[in-house]
Design a protein around this motif. Sequence first.
Motif, PDB file in Angstrom:
ATOM      1  N   ILE A  96       0.043  -8.361 -61.655  1.00 26.23           N
ATOM      2  CA  ILE A  96       0.282  -7.278 -60.474  1.00 26.23           C
ATOM      3  C   ILE A  96      -0.769  -6.910 -60.213  1.00 26.23           C
ATOM      4  CG2 ILE A  96       1.336  -5.388 -59.697  1.00 26.23           C
ATOM      5  CD1 ILE A  96       3.713  -5.900 -61.538  1.00 26.23           C
ATOM      6  N   GLN A  97      -1.647  -6.387 -61.296  1.00 26.73           N
ATOM      7  CA  GLN A  97      -3.062  -5.661 -61.123  1.00 26.73           C
ATOM      8  C   GLN A  97      -3.763  -6.415 -60.331  1.00 26.73           C
ATOM      9  OE1 GLN A  97      -5.257  -5.060 -64.668  1.00 26.73           O
ATOM     10  NE2 GLN A  97      -6.990  -3.963 -63.377  1.00 26.73           N
ATOM     11  N   ASN A  98      -3.961  -7.732 -60.802  1.00 25.87           N
ATOM     12  CA  ASN A  98      -4.889  -8.778 -60.232  1.00 25.87           C
ATOM     13  C   ASN A  98      -4.579  -9.127 -58.734  1.00 25.87           C
ATOM     14  OD1 ASN A  98      -6.393  -9.299 -62.801  1.00 25.87           O
ATOM     15  ND2 ASN A  98      -5.376 -10.987 -63.330  1.00 25.87           N
ATOM     16  N   TYR A  99      -3.300  -9.306 -58.501  1.00 29.20           N
ATOM     17  CA  TYR A  99      -2.857  -9.671 -57.163  1.00 29.20           C
ATOM     18  C   TYR A  99      -3.085  -8.340 -56.109  1.00 29.20           C
ATOM     19  CZ  TYR A  99      -2.211 -14.356 -58.506  1.00 29.20           C
ATOM     20  OH  TYR A  99      -2.380 -15.561 -58.874  1.00 29.20           O
ATOM     21  N   TYR A 100      -2.768  -7.188 -56.596  1.00 36.07           N
ATOM     22  CA  TYR A 100      -2.775  -5.899 -55.969  1.00 36.07           C
ATOM     23  C   TYR A 100      -4.412  -5.787 -55.865  1.00 36.07           C
ATOM     24  CZ  TYR A 100      -2.940  -1.047 -54.856  1.00 36.07           C
ATOM     25  OH  TYR A 100      -3.128   0.037 -53.971  1.00 36.07           O
ATOM     26  N   LEU A 101      -5.361  -6.007 -56.715  1.00 34.51           N
ATOM     27  CA  LEU A 101      -6.657  -5.527 -56.539  1.00 34.51           C
ATOM     28  C   LEU A 101      -7.175  -6.674 -55.305  1.00 34.51           C
ATOM     29  CD1 LEU A 101      -9.320  -4.429 -57.533  1.00 34.51           C
ATOM     30  CD2 LEU A 101      -9.512  -5.906 -59.139  1.00 34.51           C
ATOM     31  N   PHE A 102      -6.671  -7.767 -55.466  1.00 36.04           N
ATOM     32  CA  PHE A 102      -7.049  -9.055 -54.466  1.00 36.04           C
ATOM     33  C   PHE A 102      -7.011  -8.320 -53.071  1.00 36.04           C
ATOM     34  CE2 PHE A 102      -6.494 -13.137 -52.172  1.00 36.04           C
ATOM     35  CZ  PHE A 102      -7.775 -13.695 -52.783  1.00 36.04           C
ATOM     36  N   ALA A 142     -25.182  -3.112 -61.589  1.00 38.82           N
ATOM     37  CA  ALA A 142     -23.804  -2.684 -60.994  1.00 38.82           C
ATOM     38  C   ALA A 142     -23.516  -2.795 -59.461  1.00 38.82           C
ATOM     39  CB  ALA A 142     -23.613  -1.319 -61.282  1.00 38.82           C
ATOM     40  N   ILE A 143     -24.504  -2.471 -58.564  1.00 41.02           N
ATOM     41  CA  ILE A 143     -24.442  -2.712 -57.314  1.00 41.02           C
ATOM     42  C   ILE A 143     -24.371  -3.958 -56.955  1.00 41.02           C
ATOM     43  CG2 ILE A 143     -25.654  -2.607 -55.086  1.00 41.02           C
ATOM     44  CD1 ILE A 143     -27.045   0.046 -56.163  1.00 41.02           C
ATOM     45  N   ALA A 144     -25.152  -4.869 -57.458  1.00 42.50           N
ATOM     46  CA  ALA A 144     -25.089  -6.354 -57.263  1.00 42.50           C
ATOM     47  C   ALA A 144     -23.691  -6.861 -57.727  1.00 42.50           C
ATOM     48  CB  ALA A 144     -26.241  -7.344 -57.922  1.00 42.50           C
ATOM     49  N   SER A 145     -23.026  -6.560 -58.978  1.00 37.51           N
ATOM     50  CA  SER A 145     -22.100  -6.912 -59.431  1.00 37.51           C
ATOM     51  C   SER A 145     -20.771  -6.490 -58.522  1.00 37.51           C
ATOM     52  CB  SER A 145     -21.833  -6.503 -60.896  1.00 37.51           C
ATOM     53  OG  SER A 145     -22.791  -6.837 -61.908  1.00 37.51           O
ATOM     54  N   GLY A 146     -20.680  -5.484 -57.907  1.00 41.82           N
ATOM     55  CA  GLY A 146     -19.736  -5.152 -57.196  1.00 41.82           C
ATOM     56  C   GLY A 146     -19.761  -5.789 -55.841  1.00 41.82           C
ATOM     57  N   GLY A 147     -20.854  -6.280 -55.377  1.00 37.40           N
ATOM     58  CA  GLY A 147     -20.801  -6.833 -54.047  1.00 37.40           C
ATOM     59  C   GLY A 147     -20.262  -6.011 -52.992  1.00 37.40           C
ATOM     60  N   LEU A 148     -19.748  -6.424 -51.730  1.00 40.89           N
ATOM     61  CA  LEU A 148     -19.281  -5.701 -50.551  1.00 40.89           C
ATOM     62  C   LEU A 148     -18.020  -5.110 -50.760  1.00 40.89           C
ATOM     63  CD1 LEU A 148     -20.393  -7.652 -47.573  1.00 40.89           C
ATOM     64  CD2 LEU A 148     -21.836  -6.087 -48.789  1.00 40.89           C
ATOM     65  N   PHE A 149     -17.191  -5.560 -51.955  1.00 38.35           N
ATOM     66  CA  PHE A 149     -15.856  -5.089 -51.459  1.00 38.35           C
ATOM     67  C   PHE A 149     -15.332  -4.611 -53.144  1.00 38.35           C
ATOM     68  CE2 PHE A 149     -15.844  -8.608 -48.569  1.00 38.35           C
ATOM     69  CZ  PHE A 149     -15.269  -7.770 -47.431  1.00 38.35           C
ATOM     70  N   GLY A 150     -16.448  -4.833 -54.049  1.00 33.07           N
ATOM     71  CA  GLY A 150     -16.378  -3.890 -55.401  1.00 33.07           C
ATOM     72  C   GLY A 150     -15.234  -4.816 -56.306  1.00 33.07           C
ATOM     73  N   LEU A 151     -15.238  -4.204 -57.519  1.00 33.51           N
ATOM     74  CA  LEU A 151     -14.534  -5.189 -58.717  1.00 33.51           C
ATOM     75  C   LEU A 151     -13.217  -4.470 -58.928  1.00 33.51           C
ATOM     76  CD1 LEU A 151     -17.466  -5.782 -61.174  1.00 33.51           C
ATOM     77  CD2 LEU A 151     -16.680  -7.177 -59.569  1.00 33.51           C
ATOM     78  N   TYR A 211     -16.812 -10.627 -58.594  1.00 36.01           N
ATOM     79  CA  TYR A 211     -15.585 -10.517 -58.548  1.00 36.01           C
ATOM     80  C   TYR A 211     -15.058 -11.817 -58.668  1.00 36.01           C
ATOM     81  CZ  TYR A 211     -10.595 -10.010 -56.812  1.00 36.01           C
ATOM     82  OH  TYR A 211      -9.300 -10.229 -56.862  1.00 36.01           O
ATOM     83  N   GLN A 212     -13.940 -12.279 -59.422  1.00 35.63           N
ATOM     84  CA  GLN A 212     -13.246 -13.510 -59.396  1.00 35.63           C
ATOM     85  C   GLN A 212     -11.994 -13.314 -59.939  1.00 35.63           C
ATOM     86  OE1 GLN A 212     -14.091 -16.882 -61.655  1.00 35.63           O
ATOM     87  NE2 GLN A 212     -14.252 -18.208 -60.025  1.00 35.63           N
ATOM     88  N   LEU A 213     -10.839 -13.465 -59.183  1.00 34.57           N
ATOM     89  CA  LEU A 213      -9.514 -13.410 -59.452  1.00 34.57           C
ATOM     90  C   LEU A 213      -9.109 -13.824 -60.702  1.00 34.57           C
ATOM     91  CD1 LEU A 213      -6.699 -12.193 -58.669  1.00 34.57           C
ATOM     92  CD2 LEU A 213      -6.383 -14.614 -57.539  1.00 34.57           C
ATOM     93  N   GLN A 214      -9.585 -15.020 -61.146  1.00 30.51           N
ATOM     94  CA  GLN A 214      -9.429 -15.599 -62.443  1.00 30.51           C
ATOM     95  C   GLN A 214     -10.247 -15.288 -63.553  1.00 30.51           C
ATOM     96  OE1 GLN A 214      -9.711 -17.161 -59.609  1.00 30.51           O
ATOM     97  NE2 GLN A 214      -7.714 -18.178 -59.236  1.00 30.51           N
ATOM     98  N   ASN A 215     -11.443 -14.908 -63.094  1.00 31.03           N
ATOM     99  CA  ASN A 215     -12.366 -14.368 -64.238  1.00 31.03           C
ATOM    100  C   ASN A 215     -12.862 -15.428 -64.950  1.00 31.03           C
ATOM    101  OD1 ASN A 215     -14.004 -12.316 -64.933  1.00 31.03           O
ATOM    102  ND2 ASN A 215     -12.747 -11.375 -66.298  1.00 31.03           N
TER     103      ASN A 215
END
Lengths: 459, 565
Positions: free
Chosen positions: B8-14, B418-427, A118-122
């Motif tokens: 909005i999506q990016n910051y909401y997700l953050f 997929a598990i490693a990509s998601g990490g602890l908090f997911g994408l 995950y990265q905000l700016q990707n």
Amino acid sequence: MKQMSLRAIVMLIISGVFLAGLIVFCCFYVTDASDWALYPANTHLFNDGQISRAGKITDRNGTVLAQTVNGERIYNDSRSIRKATLHAVGDLDGFIKTGLQSQYLGALCDYNLIDGVYQLQNTGNDLQTTLDADVCATALEGLGNDAGTVGVYNYKTGEVICMVSTPTYDVEDADDVQKAKDGAYAGVYINRFLSATYTPGSTFKIITAAAGIDTFSDIYEREYVCQGGVEIDGEWVSCMGYHGTQTLTEAFAHSCNAYFSQLAVDVGQQKLDEFAQKAGFNQSFAMDGISAATSFFDISATRDIDLAWAGMGQFTNMMNPLQYITMLGGIANGGSTPNPYMVESITSPMGIPLHINLFRGSTTVFDSKICAEVTELMRNAVKNNYGTWRFPGLDVCAKSGTAEVGEDQTPHSVFVGFTTDEDLPLAFVVLVEHGGAGSSRACNIAASVLQSAREHVVF
Amino acid sequence: MDQLLTQIQNYYLFAARFLIPLICIYLLLSCARRLFASGKNQTIARLVMQDSAVDFDITSQESAIGRSAICDIRLNLPSVSRRHAVLTYNEKFGFKISAVGNAEIRVNDIPVDGYAYIQNGDVVELGGVKFCLTAVQDITSGSHSAPRRSKGAVFEAVMLTLFQLLAFFEIALHYQTELPVSVAAAFGLLIIGEWIYFAIRRFRGNIQIEILGLFLTTFGMLVAASAAPSSTMKLLLCAVIGVGLLSGFCFIFRDIELTMKLRYFVAGATILLLVVNLIFGENLNGARNWIRLGSVISFQPSELIKFAFIFVGAATLERLLTAKNIVLFLGFSCCCIGALFLMRDFGTASIYFVTMLIICYMRSGDIRPILVILAVAVVGAVVIINVMPYVTNRFEAYRHVWEMAADQGYQQTRTMIAIASGGLFGLGGGNGNLYKVAAADTDLVFGFVCEEWGMIAAFCICASFIILAIYAFKCTRRTGSAYYAIAACAAAGLFIFQASLNIFGSTDLLPLTGVTIPFVSNGGSSMIASWALLSFIKAIGQQTGPTLPASSPAGRGVTSRRARI
Ligand SMILES: [Zn+2]
């Protein structure tokens, strides 16, 4: 119902086994998840198996060596810079295992255990190297079509400004990429600076001289006779010329085999071995956590003649360019030097520094007194043999080597040394496979690379 | 406009990707705390020993009486058998005492043959010891369906809805203007529906069980909304049917006698359904376990039969002690498991097998035959793995998935990526890439949840099953009947085993068998079955109101009948 509640303990056991399984999974996650995430099938980071989300890799001046534009990895515009920095940067398929795009893939893509990809700016994280693209290009020009390597670093700070390995290829030229895959260039995916070992040839005389200085307090009065060679153990060790009676200073400048083979025998197995270890032979070296091949030196249980060959850098001696450049830097810097590195910084898109350089460490070679005397020997060699005119504006101390690599084969051309200028303190190793005499081919490359550094690099 | 929405999506997700796991953990902790609060046993009646000052409180609807230490009422006398009798309470008929084996019992000096119903004031004689059954007025009065936890579960309900809203907005922002109406409607109806249900239940009793079920169901719907949006509404409808079944079954379970009678009918129906499946079943992904009704409805009988399997397998304490009849159940199990083998649904067969083992152990308390069966099964499994090419092929990749990442290890490696990509908090909901892989929302759903919602959320799913298992364990002591205890433990064990097979199978710690995670995997039959199974766990904590009339108007006559075996 008491009976039932006793039997129901089986539920706790089942839960416990389940929990234990999850803990095992967590252990695998901690140790292996970076391999999982950075597997080329991960479509978050790769496109058709090629890196598609990684930040910029720049040289010391901000010149972009590789960057991602619209999910595609683009290298520098100049073909020669692309080729010269290929082994430092790495290819798109991950064949060059020591490249930054393999070794620092997680950091470039911004993968970590907590946040995954995950990265905000990707966009991934940017990595700045200490390399200078122009100096690298100059080195590549010098090497031409020959296999070999050039390394240059600042022995006061550890910054590597030039690291080139040939043969190389152009990652943006599909035909060239295919040729590399087909094996047209032998060992093209190996960064010779880090992963190769070479016969050091006469450059090993630096170490033999250091051992001699340490062993004999009257070393400068000590003389050996060269009759175009010398007989040891009934075997003839030939010399390049007929040098007559030689002192250390003269013999070092002329690279007299007769002198050094006799000195090696007199210094003895134990002392020579000790100094080879101090110089970094048989030790493991790494740059930015990327392991280098280990140099090799073994003269246990050998005859005098073997000792003589070993003292001249032949026998079974093998040096690694990274180890060698560190040794030279150590000598130049009065005994010890910061370890060479090329990763200057890694920065997140928010500008947060992610790479802490506190633990690079340093390497110690010989005593400062010995280093100073060896420096003088090398300076004298430049004055009396290679010629200071080759290095205008620079004060260079060096030693050449012509490493015999077998019958009917042109020897490797080796030229190593350092500058003693205050504002340009550089140690260098130049090696051209089958390049002939070290004092001509490799020496010329060293001269042009140092001039390029003098023009382009400001510390 | 699009750019703004993306911002909005990016910051909401953050923010949301940290908030959601936090709420999940808080919700689970809160549910666990309420569920694990040790309930006090109610005293239904008292056995007063004559010629002595010793009283025994009867705190359960089923009490074993005997010399053994594991009996609820322990009479350490040589004249009493290790397990002498079972005292059962039933709302309709009152108390009933049954002899274990040939043990001698007298009620009011009349010898009992098999069992007898007894009333307040009756004198029971066991191995020469006389007791008088006495009502406990001060305790029983007003204890009828007394809500012990009067606080209610409003807080948990609010947390659940908050989680659902936060997660839904992630999905909504992912789709932006292309959000399918049915997905939005499904989540809207889910939230409205659950609040109506909570209101009907007045947030009382062990409603945390339903909250956990809804929590898991929400993940199922989130996965569906991302992987196959058109199935989200279907999943919700199945969940509604499931909740309906749960309510209905819980109502039936209150009447333990009726439940025991229904078992025979259910067993018959199950075998019939399996036969139908074997004849008319359709092949999907290598297993013949689908039945199609018309053109719209198709379902997996093997999922629905999970409920029937436990329903038939559990038994009351009286039945366990008086008729040690486990052979019928074993026969029934063999039919079910055999049918699944014929359908080539080996994953489900192994789930049935483990459930059978749990039930057998809970019924007999004897570990040795279980170990023997297990050993035989392991040998059998090894033979099958080596002989049947279809199975061998699947097992070949086990522990070598990265070497076979392009073929047999494809699904497992993609899951781990997929598990490693998601990490602890997911994408974030909808941002995963695992949906491109076959069976991502069913067999690989653990990876799917990890990638989009993070490992913490995925572990909350695991924790929910563990909470249910521990709840089943804790309630066993105070529950009304052994039937509930056996059924709840079997259901919780089934959930955990099934989740294990899925999670560890898709991450290569076990061979990949292709089973679902209850509630979470996308599948209507699975959703309905999971809710039906949850009713067993709900039932074990249910307060069946024990009322003993202080003085029986029905007379003191002793009715004695021959026990049916
Ligand atoms: Zn000579």
